[in-house]
Enzyme design. Sequence first.
Site, PDB file in Angstrom:
ATOM      1  N   ASN A   9     -14.669 -35.800 -73.446  1.00  0.00           N
ATOM      2  CA  ASN A   9     -14.832 -34.409 -74.338  1.00  0.00           C
ATOM      3  C   ASN A   9     -14.690 -33.050 -73.373  1.00  0.00           C
ATOM      4  O   ASN A   9     -15.173 -32.612 -72.275  1.00  0.00           O
ATOM      5  CB  ASN A   9     -16.683 -34.743 -73.877  1.00  0.00           C
ATOM      6  CG  ASN A   9     -17.771 -33.444 -74.433  1.00  0.00           C
ATOM      7  OD1 ASN A   9     -16.797 -32.309 -74.988  1.00  0.00           O
ATOM      8  ND2 ASN A   9     -19.060 -33.336 -74.220  1.00  0.00           N
ATOM      9  N   LYS A  11     -15.664 -30.394 -73.885  1.00  0.00           N
ATOM     10  CA  LYS A  11     -16.767 -29.277 -73.588  1.00  0.00           C
ATOM     11  C   LYS A  11     -15.537 -28.276 -74.050  1.00  0.00           C
ATOM     12  O   LYS A  11     -14.829 -28.227 -75.209  1.00  0.00           O
ATOM     13  CB  LYS A  11     -17.611 -28.912 -72.719  1.00  0.00           C
ATOM     14  CG  LYS A  11     -17.623 -30.286 -72.003  1.00  0.00           C
ATOM     15  CD  LYS A  11     -18.792 -30.269 -71.225  1.00  0.00           C
ATOM     16  CE  LYS A  11     -18.828 -31.506 -70.488  1.00  0.00           C
ATOM     17  NZ  LYS A  11     -20.143 -31.489 -69.625  1.00  0.00           N
ATOM     18  N   HIS A  95     -25.453 -34.407 -78.455  1.00  0.00           N
ATOM     19  CA  HIS A  95     -24.897 -34.505 -76.807  1.00  0.00           C
ATOM     20  C   HIS A  95     -26.239 -33.254 -76.216  1.00  0.00           C
ATOM     21  O   HIS A  95     -26.238 -32.091 -76.755  1.00  0.00           O
ATOM     22  CB  HIS A  95     -24.023 -33.675 -76.736  1.00  0.00           C
ATOM     23  CG  HIS A  95     -22.882 -33.768 -74.874  1.00  0.00           C
ATOM     24  ND1 HIS A  95     -23.006 -32.554 -74.054  1.00  0.00           N
ATOM     25  CD2 HIS A  95     -21.536 -34.475 -74.941  1.00  0.00           C
ATOM     26  CE1 HIS A  95     -22.770 -33.019 -73.358  1.00  0.00           C
ATOM     27  NE2 HIS A  95     -22.236 -34.196 -73.117  1.00  0.00           N
ATOM     28  N   GLU A  97     -25.371 -30.885 -73.991  1.00  0.00           N
ATOM     29  CA  GLU A  97     -26.296 -29.510 -73.806  1.00  0.00           C
ATOM     30  C   GLU A  97     -26.146 -29.141 -75.114  1.00  0.00           C
ATOM     31  O   GLU A  97     -26.962 -28.178 -75.533  1.00  0.00           O
ATOM     32  CB  GLU A  97     -24.672 -29.212 -73.754  1.00  0.00           C
ATOM     33  CG  GLU A  97     -24.180 -29.725 -71.911  1.00  0.00           C
ATOM     34  CD  GLU A  97     -22.533 -29.890 -71.878  1.00  0.00           C
ATOM     35  OE1 GLU A  97     -21.923 -29.833 -72.341  1.00  0.00           O
ATOM     36  OE2 GLU A  97     -22.119 -30.344 -70.923  1.00  0.00           O
ATOM     37  N   GLU A 172     -26.271 -40.795 -71.319  1.00  0.00           N
ATOM     38  CA  GLU A 172     -25.624 -39.817 -70.646  1.00  0.00           C
ATOM     39  C   GLU A 172     -27.481 -39.581 -69.874  1.00  0.00           C
ATOM     40  O   GLU A 172     -27.576 -38.241 -70.319  1.00  0.00           O
ATOM     41  CB  GLU A 172     -24.872 -38.515 -71.152  1.00  0.00           C
ATOM     42  CG  GLU A 172     -23.667 -39.519 -71.850  1.00  0.00           C
ATOM     43  CD  GLU A 172     -23.052 -38.632 -72.397  1.00  0.00           C
ATOM     44  OE1 GLU A 172     -21.584 -38.047 -71.335  1.00  0.00           O
ATOM     45  OE2 GLU A 172     -23.452 -37.063 -72.317  1.00  0.00           O
ATOM     46  N   GLY A 178     -22.021 -33.549 -65.374  1.00  0.00           N
ATOM     47  CA  GLY A 178     -21.468 -32.574 -64.527  1.00  0.00           C
ATOM     48  C   GLY A 178     -21.481 -32.652 -63.739  1.00  0.00           C
ATOM     49  O   GLY A 178     -22.013 -31.240 -62.321  1.00  0.00           O
ATOM     50  N   SER A 217     -20.846 -37.841 -64.832  1.00  0.00           N
ATOM     51  CA  SER A 217     -19.450 -37.562 -63.760  1.00  0.00           C
ATOM     52  C   SER A 217     -18.135 -39.268 -63.763  1.00  0.00           C
ATOM     53  O   SER A 217     -19.212 -39.365 -61.929  1.00  0.00           O
ATOM     54  CB  SER A 217     -20.858 -37.454 -62.332  1.00  0.00           C
ATOM     55  OG  SER A 217     -20.826 -36.351 -62.948  1.00  0.00           O
ATOM     56  N   GLY A 238     -16.416 -36.197 -69.204  1.00  0.00           N
ATOM     57  CA  GLY A 238     -16.514 -34.827 -69.575  1.00  0.00           C
ATOM     58  C   GLY A 238     -15.498 -34.518 -68.451  1.00  0.00           C
ATOM     59  O   GLY A 238     -14.206 -34.008 -68.838  1.00  0.00           O
TER      60      GLY A 238
HETATM   61  C1  PEP Z   1     -20.062 -35.454 -71.083  1.00  0.00           C
HETATM   62  O1  PEP Z   1     -19.397 -33.892 -70.702  1.00  0.00           O
HETATM   63  O2  PEP Z   1     -21.018 -35.750 -71.973  1.00  0.00           O
HETATM   64  C2  PEP Z   1     -20.282 -35.858 -69.399  1.00  0.00           C
HETATM   65  C3  PEP Z   1     -20.646 -37.029 -69.693  1.00  0.00           C
HETATM   66  O3  PEP Z   1     -19.560 -34.734 -68.287  1.00  0.00           O
HETATM   67  P1  PEP Z   1     -19.078 -35.231 -67.125  1.00  0.00           P
HETATM   68  O4  PEP Z   1     -18.367 -36.348 -66.792  1.00  0.00           O
HETATM   69  O5  PEP Z   1     -18.367 -33.958 -66.358  1.00  0.00           O
HETATM   70  O6  PEP Z   1     -20.433 -35.632 -66.281  1.00  0.00           O
END
Ligand code: PEP
Length: 255
Positions: A9, A11, A95, A97, A172, A178, A217, A238
């Site tokens: 992803n 973003k 998601h 976000e 998630e 993040g 992460s 992400g």
């Molecule tokens: C995401 O954006 O779905 C995500 C899991 O981000 P990250 O891996 O940066 O935590």
Amino acid sequence: MRRKLVVGNWKMNGNIKSNRTLLNAIVQGLQTYNNADYVVCVPAPYLFQARLILKNTNIAWGGQNVNQFEHGALTGAVAPHMLTDLGCTFVLIGHSERRLLFHETNTTTSASFGAAISAGMTPILCIGETLAELKAGQTEAVLAKQIDSVMLNLNANEFAKAMQLNMVFAYEPVWAVGAKKSATPERVQSVHKFIRQHIAQHNPEAATQVRILYGGSVNSKNAGSLFVMPDVDGGLIGGASLTADEFIAICQLAN
Ligand code: PEP
């Protein structure tokens, strides 16, 4: 046996030049790794570029969100047929976000999930609790509500189509997205087991079939210990999906 799936992803990151470098590197790095599935969800303006580079490779591309309507006075929105026109076979839905920053709800998420299925795309439903909900011991209740709102919105035909398309769930935890700190593999396994059991209440066959990804992460150092868990069918990545070596290493670990 469920085949592992790794989804990047991006973003709101990238530009034509950096995308070209990243996509070409991923194509090269994964061309002989055919024991897992890979998808990159790029920003909508770059889906055309993704299609040009990824066509006829073992990497699929998808949208990061989709509107529930096919057309209309909805400035800034992306319709399901626009994604399929661009060759998208997957789309992220709900998601965290989108839910937190763009005020999407279980209701709008359910509608987008249905629209993705009608358009023939595999929806990746993102679910997860916030830190406050975790601390309040509400993780399971929050996940159950997020799953139920989508599952109960599907009629029998839509559910059958979701099964045909191999719908995907992504756990998630919002507090790990993040955050540079993943949830522990043991915790992820126990939450994924709960998610699978909860899906079984709607449809036992779906519960064994659907892939449940973990996101939050994930990087090349922790991916291996997450992917060996029996109910972890891959990852939603992400930050680490923006670096070719990292993303390739994570995808290779899924093989
Ligand atoms: C995401 O954006 O779905 C995500 C899991 O981000 P990250 O891996 O940066 O935590």
